[in-house]
Design an enzyme around this catalytic site. Sequence first.
Site, PDB file in Angstrom:
ATOM      1  N   ASN A 108       5.401  -3.384   4.678  1.00  0.00           N
ATOM      2  CA  ASN A 108       4.827  -2.069   4.872  1.00  0.00           C
ATOM      3  C   ASN A 108       5.757  -1.178   5.689  1.00  0.00           C
ATOM      4  O   ASN A 108       6.592  -1.658   6.450  1.00  0.00           O
ATOM      5  CB  ASN A 108       3.487  -2.223   5.615  1.00  0.00           C
ATOM      6  CG  ASN A 108       2.740  -0.925   5.746  1.00  0.00           C
ATOM      7  OD1 ASN A 108       2.357  -0.327   4.747  1.00  0.00           O
ATOM      8  ND2 ASN A 108       2.524  -0.480   6.972  1.00  0.00           N
TER       9      ASN A 108
ATOM     10  N   ASP B 112       0.821  -1.206   0.000  1.00  0.00           N
ATOM     11  CA  ASP B 112       0.000   0.000   0.000  1.00  0.00           C
ATOM     12  C   ASP B 112       0.855   1.257   0.000  1.00  0.00           C
ATOM     13  O   ASP B 112       0.328   2.362   0.009  1.00  0.00           O
ATOM     14  CB  ASP B 112      -0.988  -0.003   1.168  1.00  0.00           C
ATOM     15  CG  ASP B 112      -0.335   0.151   2.536  1.00  0.00           C
ATOM     16  OD1 ASP B 112       0.910   0.270   2.605  1.00  0.00           O
ATOM     17  OD2 ASP B 112      -1.064   0.136   3.546  1.00  0.00           O
ATOM     18  N   ASP B 113       2.167   1.097  -0.010  1.00  0.00           N
ATOM     19  CA  ASP B 113       3.085   2.239   0.056  1.00  0.00           C
ATOM     20  C   ASP B 113       3.483   2.753  -1.318  1.00  0.00           C
ATOM     21  O   ASP B 113       4.144   3.787  -1.419  1.00  0.00           O
ATOM     22  CB  ASP B 113       4.345   1.857   0.827  1.00  0.00           C
ATOM     23  CG  ASP B 113       4.055   1.553   2.284  1.00  0.00           C
ATOM     24  OD1 ASP B 113       3.351   2.350   2.923  1.00  0.00           O
ATOM     25  OD2 ASP B 113       4.509   0.505   2.781  1.00  0.00           O
TER      26      ASP B 113
ATOM     27  N   SER C 260      -1.896   4.052   1.767  1.00  0.00           N
ATOM     28  CA  SER C 260      -2.028   3.493   3.111  1.00  0.00           C
ATOM     29  C   SER C 260      -3.415   3.767   3.678  1.00  0.00           C
ATOM     30  O   SER C 260      -4.068   4.760   3.332  1.00  0.00           O
ATOM     31  CB  SER C 260      -0.980   4.093   4.045  1.00  0.00           C
ATOM     32  OG  SER C 260       0.315   3.699   3.662  1.00  0.00           O
TER      33      SER C 260
ATOM     34  N   SER D 240       4.919  -6.391   7.565  1.00  0.00           N
ATOM     35  CA  SER D 240       4.990  -4.986   7.957  1.00  0.00           C
ATOM     36  C   SER D 240       6.215  -4.765   8.825  1.00  0.00           C
ATOM     37  O   SER D 240       6.575  -5.629   9.639  1.00  0.00           O
ATOM     38  CB  SER D 240       3.729  -4.579   8.724  1.00  0.00           C
ATOM     39  OG  SER D 240       2.570  -4.795   7.938  1.00  0.00           O
TER      40      SER D 240
END
Length: 349
Positions: free
Chosen positions: A138, A29-30, A61, A171
């Site tokens: 993440n 999501d970055d 994010s 993450s």
Amino acid sequence: MRFQTASVLAAALSLVASSNAIKILLNNDDGFGSGNLRELYRFLKEDGHDVVIVAPAVQQSGQGGRSDFTTYANLTSPAQYGIIPAGAPSLGTDPNDSNIWYYNGTPAACTFVALDFVLPRYYENWEGAPDLLVAGPNYGLNLGPFVYSLSGTLGATYAAVARSIPAIAASATNDAIDYRNITNATNPATWAAKVAYTVVKEFIDNTGEDQTILPLGYGINVNIPELDLDEIPPFVKTRLTGEADVDIAAYNASTGLFTWQNIIPKSAGVNACYNGDCSLPGETYVAEGGSVSISAFTIDYTAPSNAYTDLVFGKVGALFDSGNSTSYKAKRALKSGRRLLQGREVSDL
């Protein structure tokens, strides 16, 4: 002679790597320019795997499992770190690597675009699906069931699990970095990617030839604590629930705005244990203590069969006893145009 022996050994190691090679889809999501993502991509490629990235064109994010597809055919602003200029197609590849794709949508949308467009159209040998999806690592930890529903990293992961694709979310605690600014192996992005790679490799190496990486409907959540050395911390089997945080809306009287804060003391609701081994430590506690947490989850959200569930359904038991449920099923079958199976009574359906 020594050179020849070294060459033979290198060739042998290459054969070993290729014999365990699988098809891996990477997402996050970055953004597709993330240093963490690109370092994990490098490790997996060096291990002989067939790897494709399909990740957001910009940072996404906090999108959770939201599947948002762009309504613009072209980028209205440059992609992450200016890697792709404004005006370029909303879906495309990195200028230096045709196996790294960007899409201007949420992480979950990237998973679907990969599965339903990129892989079938451009990677026919994948036969439409990867053997594994890995999201991340993440920037920032994704701990507990509350964050599970908010995290775009997890959203990309359970979007794949819902499509019968084994998936692992990873993450870490390091700060965001442009992959082009990684110039040596002594940096947090490389360290985080190495830990994530170690977990992924362990799953791959311990999977039988005719076995899927994970059982149907299962996913893995990995959280990597702060790293200050090229040294892998201990790994601990954990639960999503247990010492997990949940947010409150914190009001700022001077600005008139709200932001989030963790509720103190920790909420009992988000940490109620009904499934799995309740004696396992929570991933929040473990990761904050400096170890790597590895939690298994499923996307079967149905409440467990226990006394509490019996009490819940007992409150509306009269509705079930009235026969409305059976009548509804029969009406649904007839309304949809499906014929009831010959020789079966309505009560058998």
